[in-house]
Design a protein around this motif. Structure first.
Motif, PDB file in Angstrom:
ATOM      1  N   THR A  49       0.828  -1.079  -0.119  1.00 15.33           N
ATOM      2  CA  THR A  49       0.164   0.024  -0.001  1.00 15.33           C
ATOM      3  C   THR A  49       0.890   1.167  -0.055  1.00 15.33           C
ATOM      4  N   GLY A  50       0.369   2.302  -0.728  1.00 11.69           N
ATOM      5  CA  GLY A  50       1.128   3.342  -0.848  1.00 11.69           C
ATOM      6  C   GLY A  50       0.929   4.352   0.628  1.00 11.69           C
ATOM      7  N   ARG A  52       0.892   8.459   1.713  1.00 12.49           N
ATOM      8  CA  ARG A  52       1.108   9.868   1.368  1.00 12.49           C
ATOM      9  C   ARG A  52       0.523  10.390   2.725  1.00 12.49           C
ATOM     10  N   THR A 227      -7.637   6.900  -1.584  1.00 17.90           N
ATOM     11  CA  THR A 227      -6.931   7.359  -0.630  1.00 17.90           C
ATOM     12  C   THR A 227      -7.589   7.929   0.625  1.00 17.90           C
ATOM     13  N   GLU A 245      -3.507   3.879  -0.777  1.00 23.42           N
ATOM     14  CA  GLU A 245      -2.723   4.768  -0.262  1.00 23.42           C
ATOM     15  C   GLU A 245      -3.048   5.312   1.125  1.00 23.42           C
TER      16      GLU A 245
END
Length: 381
Positions: A49-50, A52, A227, A245
């Protein structure tokens, strides 16, 4: 002059210099910060998973650079002003998570889109998307956008799957905008102290998110980005596997609100407390109470009260006593502490507390090693 660099610049690198800081002062432990950044980066990477992380927590170019170096895709900013400050510092991959709707703010967004690498913004209304597209045309720029979905608190975001599809269709017709995905932030669930109760609440809300994604997919929209999430729900959201993310932010610092939560389900604390406010006793004329020099102007008040981390009994009760002062109350504390003695406090809520200060005083143990600006302090528009 009494600015931080004038007061404390000569203390940087001097062994044991923390004790000589003028108080109240915002203190950040560098080693703890870096461990927290590494821990979240590893957790998300293990799940594919990203990350940010939300920079509204720290508002700092220096901290954002450390997060990017650890593998973050970029950072989130709450307002266009925060995004401008971080972009000026060289930060890439910024997502503005609150809708930008004021005419002048839209002009600034269009200007920023020309220069900021990887900039994205959220939208939740077709008319605003049209205004942004027109401003981008004037500026000669284009912009990737994310549809904000209301998680049930009626603050921002489209209110239904049908509204999401309608907005996506309008974005698709605008030449300067490209739809990349959706945002879904369950803010009211982040501080539910019980892990089981928080998990149940997030599962129910995630089912709704899935219905919005399904409606958009059925309408022909491929969503590259989903997100959201936060420090309070990061483990649950990783388990559920819907987000591409995470936007967690407070994990870098850990304030009292999150320390009161079971973040893992087993009572363990995955992140350490990196942020604090150093204060000093200024009056000790009563046996059961001492007064310190940090009050409403030094600590946020929306998350309860601060707690003693060191320098005074951990059982001492904290009470605000005005703009400049607070009390630490405990049996015989006035006999144990004297005017001038230092104490360190864990802050109630990190984001608004950070916004009260111009600089972080970065320490390694008891030595001041750097002074970093709070780059986006006060950038609320």
């Amino acid at each position: 002059m009494s600015d931080d660099l004038t007061l404390h610049g000569h203390l940087v690198g001097r062994q044991g210099s923390r004790v000589d800081l003028n108080t109240p002062v915002l203190v950040l432990d560098q080693g703890t910060l870096d461990r927290n950044i590494a821990t979240m980066a590893a957790l998300t990477a293990q799940r594919g998973t990203g990350l940010r992380p939300h920079a509204k927590t720290h508002k700092s170019v220096d901290i954002a650079k450390r997060q990017l170096a650890a593998g973050a895709l970029g950072v989130c900013c709450a307002k266009i002003g925060e995004a401008e400050a971080l972009a000026d510092g060289g930060i890439r991959g910024i997502l503005i998570t609150s809708p930008v709707a004021a005419p002048r703010a839209i002009e600034r967004l269009a200007a920023l889109a020309k220069t900021a690498s990887g900039l994205m913004a959220t939208v939740d209304h077709p008319a605003v998307a049209e205004r942004i597209d027109a401003a981008l045309a004037e500026a000669g720029a284009s912009l990737d956008v994310i549809i904000d979905i209301d998680p049930g608190i009626a603050r921002t975001g489209v209110k239904s799957p049908d509204a999401a599809v309608e907005l996506a269709q309008r974005i698709a017709a605008l030449p300067r905008l490209t739809l990349r995905g959706v945002q879904y932030y369950c803010g009211s669930q982040q501080h539910i102290e019980s892990y089981a109760e928080r998990r149940a609440a997030i599962i129910e809300r995630t089912d709704y998110l899935k219905s919005v994604i399904a409606a958009l997919t059925d309408a022909g929209f491929a969503l590259e980005i989903v997100t959201g999430s936060g420090t309070g729900t990061h483990r649950i959201d990783l388990d559920l596997g819907v987000f591409t993310e995470l936007q967690a932010g407070s994990y870098v610092f850990m304030d009292k609100q999150y320390l009161d939560c079971d973040l893992t389900g087993d009572g363990s604390i995955p992140f350490e407390t990196a942020l604090g406010v150093d204060a000093r006793v200024v009056s000790a004329n009563h046996s059961g109470l001492v007064t310190i020099d940090a009050g409403f102007k030094s600590l946020s008040t929306d998350g309860g009260v601060a707690v003693v981390r060191r320098g005074a009994p951990e059982t001492a009760f904290f009470a605000f006593m005005g703009d400049e002062h607070s009390a630490l109350i405990a049996p015989d504390i006035g006999k144990q502490l004297a005017p001038g003695d230092p104490v360190t406090l864990t802050v109630p809520h990190c984001d608004p507390t950070v916004n009260l200060y111009d600089h972080y005083h970065v320490v390694d143990g008891d030595t001041l090693v750097a002074i970093w600006p709070v780059s986006a302090r006060g950038r609320a528009r």
